[in-house]
Design a protein around this motif. Structure first.
Motif, PDB file in Angstrom:
ATOM      1  N   GLY A 180       0.819  -1.209   0.000  1.00 31.35           N
ATOM      2  CA  GLY A 180       0.000   0.000   0.000  1.00 31.35           C
ATOM      3  C   GLY A 180       0.852   1.257   0.000  1.00 31.35           C
ATOM      4  N   GLY A 181       2.050   1.163  -0.580  1.00 34.31           N
ATOM      5  CA  GLY A 181       2.865   2.356  -0.770  1.00 34.31           C
ATOM      6  C   GLY A 181       3.764   2.731   0.391  1.00 34.31           C
ATOM      7  N   PHE A 182       3.766   1.933   1.445  1.00 35.93           N
ATOM      8  CA  PHE A 182       4.647   2.260   2.568  1.00 35.93           C
ATOM      9  C   PHE A 182       6.016   1.639   2.347  1.00 35.93           C
ATOM     10  CE2 PHE A 182       6.715   1.711   6.624  1.00 35.93           C
ATOM     11  CZ  PHE A 182       6.365   2.840   7.362  1.00 35.93           C
ATOM     12  N   ARG A 183       6.978   2.494   1.912  1.00 37.98           N
ATOM     13  CA  ARG A 183       8.351   2.039   1.714  1.00 37.98           C
ATOM     14  C   ARG A 183       9.252   2.906   2.573  1.00 37.98           C
ATOM     15  NH1 ARG A 183       9.381   1.600  -4.658  1.00 37.98           N
ATOM     16  NH2 ARG A 183       9.127  -0.657  -4.714  1.00 37.98           N
ATOM     17  N   VAL A 184      10.092   2.260   3.351  1.00 35.48           N
ATOM     18  CA  VAL A 184      10.895   3.004   4.317  1.00 35.48           C
ATOM     19  C   VAL A 184      11.704   4.136   3.662  1.00 35.48           C
ATOM     20  CG1 VAL A 184      12.787   2.813   5.974  1.00 35.48           C
ATOM     21  CG2 VAL A 184      10.893   1.186   6.044  1.00 35.48           C
ATOM     22  N   PRO A 185      12.385   3.899   2.520  1.00 30.81           N
ATOM     23  CA  PRO A 185      13.155   5.010   1.948  1.00 30.81           C
ATOM     24  C   PRO A 185      12.278   6.203   1.555  1.00 30.81           C
ATOM     25  CG  PRO A 185      13.808   2.926   0.947  1.00 30.81           C
ATOM     26  CD  PRO A 185      12.592   2.644   1.761  1.00 30.81           C
ATOM     27  N   GLU A 186      11.078   5.912   1.084  1.00 31.92           N
ATOM     28  CA  GLU A 186      10.186   6.999   0.658  1.00 31.92           C
ATOM     29  C   GLU A 186       9.584   7.747   1.841  1.00 31.92           C
ATOM     30  OE1 GLU A 186       7.563   5.063  -2.142  1.00 31.92           O
ATOM     31  OE2 GLU A 186       9.261   4.619  -3.456  1.00 31.92           O
ATOM     32  N   ILE A 187       9.286   7.008   2.894  1.00 30.12           N
ATOM     33  CA  ILE A 187       8.774   7.642   4.121  1.00 30.12           C
ATOM     34  C   ILE A 187       9.838   8.599   4.665  1.00 30.12           C
ATOM     35  CG2 ILE A 187       8.264   7.127   6.554  1.00 30.12           C
ATOM     36  CD1 ILE A 187       5.912   6.359   4.924  1.00 30.12           C
ATOM     37  N   MET A 188      11.063   8.143   4.566  1.00 27.65           N
ATOM     38  CA  MET A 188      12.203   8.929   5.054  1.00 27.65           C
ATOM     39  C   MET A 188      12.300  10.234   4.278  1.00 27.65           C
ATOM     40  SD  MET A 188      14.397   7.918   7.338  1.00 27.65           S
ATOM     41  CE  MET A 188      14.602   6.158   7.212  1.00 27.65           C
ATOM     42  N   GLN A 189      12.217  10.112   2.939  1.00 23.74           N
ATOM     43  CA  GLN A 189      12.328  11.271   2.065  1.00 23.74           C
ATOM     44  C   GLN A 189      11.194  12.258   2.346  1.00 23.74           C
ATOM     45  OE1 GLN A 189      12.047  10.199  -2.039  1.00 23.74           O
ATOM     46  NE2 GLN A 189      13.543  11.746  -2.657  1.00 23.74           N
ATOM     47  N   GLN A 190      10.009  11.709   2.492  1.00 24.53           N
ATOM     48  CA  GLN A 190       8.835  12.526   2.761  1.00 24.53           C
ATOM     49  C   GLN A 190       8.987  13.299   4.064  1.00 24.53           C
ATOM     50  OE1 GLN A 190       6.497  12.503   0.369  1.00 24.53           O
ATOM     51  NE2 GLN A 190       5.658  14.232   1.483  1.00 24.53           N
ATOM     52  N   SER A 191       9.702  12.728   5.004  1.00 23.87           N
ATOM     53  CA  SER A 191       9.861  13.370   6.310  1.00 23.87           C
ATOM     54  C   SER A 191      11.014  14.354   6.319  1.00 23.87           C
ATOM     55  CB  SER A 191      10.104  12.301   7.379  1.00 23.87           C
ATOM     56  OG  SER A 191       9.232  11.231   7.217  1.00 23.87           O
ATOM     57  N   GLY A 192      11.706  14.495   5.212  1.00 22.22           N
ATOM     58  CA  GLY A 192      12.832  15.428   5.140  1.00 22.22           C
ATOM     59  C   GLY A 192      14.065  14.908   5.855  1.00 22.22           C
ATOM     60  N   ALA A 193      14.119  13.609   6.087  1.00 22.13           N
ATOM     61  CA  ALA A 193      15.309  13.019   6.714  1.00 22.13           C
ATOM     62  C   ALA A 193      16.170  12.375   5.629  1.00 22.13           C
ATOM     63  CB  ALA A 193      14.880  11.965   7.733  1.00 22.13           C
ATOM     64  N   THR A 194      17.460  12.346   5.854  1.00 19.34           N
ATOM     65  CA  THR A 194      18.356  11.697   4.907  1.00 19.34           C
ATOM     66  C   THR A 194      18.614  10.270   5.374  1.00 19.34           C
ATOM     67  OG1 THR A 194      19.390  13.808   4.488  1.00 19.34           O
ATOM     68  CG2 THR A 194      20.608  11.857   3.778  1.00 19.34           C
ATOM     69  N   LEU A 195      18.324   9.359   4.493  1.00 15.50           N
ATOM     70  CA  LEU A 195      18.517   7.951   4.816  1.00 15.50           C
ATOM     71  C   LEU A 195      19.990   7.586   4.669  1.00 15.50           C
ATOM     72  CD1 LEU A 195      17.549   4.982   5.176  1.00 15.50           C
ATOM     73  CD2 LEU A 195      17.088   4.959   2.727  1.00 15.50           C
ATOM     74  N   VAL A 196      20.540   6.998   5.702  1.00 11.62           N
ATOM     75  CA  VAL A 196      21.897   6.460   5.613  1.00 11.62           C
ATOM     76  C   VAL A 196      21.791   4.943   5.760  1.00 11.62           C
ATOM     77  CG1 VAL A 196      24.202   6.430   6.661  1.00 11.62           C
ATOM     78  CG2 VAL A 196      22.877   8.568   6.568  1.00 11.62           C
TER      79      VAL A 196
END
Ligand SMILES: *Cc1c(COP(=O)(O)O)cnc(C)c1O
Length: 452
Positions: A180-196
């Motif tokens: 249903g569209g919940f992908r951790v990298p995308e959630i991260m991007q949406q929140s303005g956080a940088t995924l490491v």
């Protein structure tokens, strides 16, 4: 077109004539809907006349088609179904059915006014957050709690409030898609956080996290890979160790638990699903999970953890956008009370289904098999809802042999309420486990209408 058909076309009654003979339908549906239905039925009939010979058309049959058409048009597309699939938390079928007391609690606040944001003692404005916080704290030992619309919202809120313009470290083995569209990298991007990203798909060590920490790091995120299972040469850093590393550096650990069981599923013949209590005991600063998975309540996102962090979340603008409504809060409270009272297994439908004795299910399957002249097959029920992938509970299925099982399942979906069943080879199978006790009579009646 034959002369006969031309005559039929000419003989069709007018919209107004049919409308004049639809008094009862007009009372029920309103004039506009009935007129539209009459036009639609007349159009269909004209097409049929052009194609077919030997049509028998009279006003009574047309009016009965109009009534059918209206009934179909006015059936809400969101409606009750009978879940015979054996998938207990079926995401497409609305996840967890609610307990009776959750329903009563919703009813009590739905049809009248309530204390949603009212402080009775002071007679002043209150907070909708207050209703569940104490209960959640008592149940889990958390310092503070916040309830939002769902778990996806909970993680976006936590990341937005605590890691905006900062870095968040996640193991490559936990960069999951829940569906249903919940992908951790995308959630991260949406929140303005940088995924490491650290580690590899199958192995992430403590040292991987340590090396990735910089001045920019806000938090270490742990995501429960709730809907898939890795086997073989694998390693994830245990939660305690993650917490240890984070706290050494003054960082936060956010644990997205997904299902968030309060009861240990391993006690009931299933694999162990990480519990909320374990995650908090490991020292996680914030834990998020869904209300309508293994908790067995309404759609909600529950955030537990450190008081100062929850405070920050409460004051973030997204908290307003993601807030839970009064029906959700009422149902969640009633659901959580069952855990507190120690009667969750007896009262929360998904736990009743998980713990239903196999002998009971077997007896039900045999009773139905006799009724329908069918057979019983041993089978497997699953928990579903992105919980406990691969874990199954033994069950007994009512199995109906049919030359075209997909034709039968399609017929079953046409019933009111529809019955959703599974196909195995040339059988349509029904798992008694997920058919609610109050639906069993209806289930057999509906099935009789189709099969006998
Ligand atoms: C199910 C799940 C979510 C999404 O939760 P919703 O309540 O459906 O928004 C997020 N993370 C994990 C790990 C999940 O299992």
């Amino acid at each position: 077109m034959s002369i006969h058909n031309k005559n039929l076309l000419r003989a069709l009654p007018s919209v107004d004539t049919l409308l004049n003979h639809s008094t009862d339908l007009i009372v029920q549906y309103g004039r506009d809907d009935v007129r539209d239905a009459i036009r639609a039925v007349l159009d269909q009939t004209r097409q049929q006349i052009i194609k077919d010979n030997d049509l028998l058309i009279n006003e009574i049959s047309l009016l009965s088609q109009v009534a059918d058409y209206l009934l179909q048009q006015n059936t809400p597309s969101l409606r009750e179904v009978i879940n015979a699939t054996g998938v207990i938390i079926h995401t497409n079928l609305g996840r967890a059915p609610l307990s009776k007391s959750a329903l009563q609690a919703m009813q009590a606040v739905a049809t009248g006014y309530s204390t949603l944001e009212y402080n009775l003692e002071q007679g002043t404005r209150g907070s909708r957050n207050q209703h569940l916080e104490d209960l959640l704290k008592q149940l889990t030992g958390a310092e503070a709690a916040l309830v939002v619309n769902n778990n996806a919202a909970a993680t976006v809120l936590a990341l937005s409030a605590l890691a905006h313009n900062k870095e968040v470290i996640v193991s490559r083995g936990q960069l999951v898609e829940i569906g249903g569209g919940f992908r951790v990298p995308e959630i991260m991007q949406q929140s303005g956080a940088t995924l490491v990203e650290v580690g590899t798909t199958n192995r992430t060590r403590a040292a991987d996290y340590r090396r990735a920490i910089t001045e920019q790091t806000a938090l270490l995120m742990h995501v429960h890979p709730s809907n898939f299972k890795q086997l073989g040469f694998i390693k994830e850093t245990p939660l305690q160790e993650l917490v240890h590393i984070a706290h050494e550096h003054g960082l936060i650990v956010l644990d997205d638990l997904g299902s968030g069981a309060l009861i240990d599923t391993a006690l009931y013949g299933l694999d162990h699903e990480p519990t909320v209590q374990e995650s908090l005991a490991a020292g996680c600063d914030l834990v998020t999970f869904s209300g309508d998975k293994l908790l067995g309540g309404p759609q909600a996102g529950i955030i537990l953890g450190r008081g100062d962090l929850i405070q920050q979340l409460k004051h973030h603008p997204l908290a307003r956008a993601f807030r839970a409504d009064k029906l959700c809060l009422a149902a969640l409270y009633a659901t959580l009370r069952h855990y507190r009272q120690g009667n969750a297994l007896e009262n929360i439908p998904i736990w009743q289904m998980i713990t239903r004795p196999l002998t009971d299910i077997k007896a039900q399957a045999y009773e139905w098999a006799q009724m329908f002249n069918a057979t019983v097959q041993p089978g497997e029920s699953t928990v579903g809802g992105g919980s406990l992938p691969g874990a199954t509970l033994p069950t007994y299925l009512l199995a109906i042999n049919h030359p075209q099982p997909d034709v039968l399942t399609a017929q079953l979906r046409q019933l009111s309420p529809p019955i959703i069943a599974r196909i195995t080879a040339n059988h349509v199978v029904f798992d008694p486990r997920t058919i609610l006790p109050e639906q069993t009579t209806l289930f057999t009646q509906l099935l009789k209408g189709i099969i006998l």
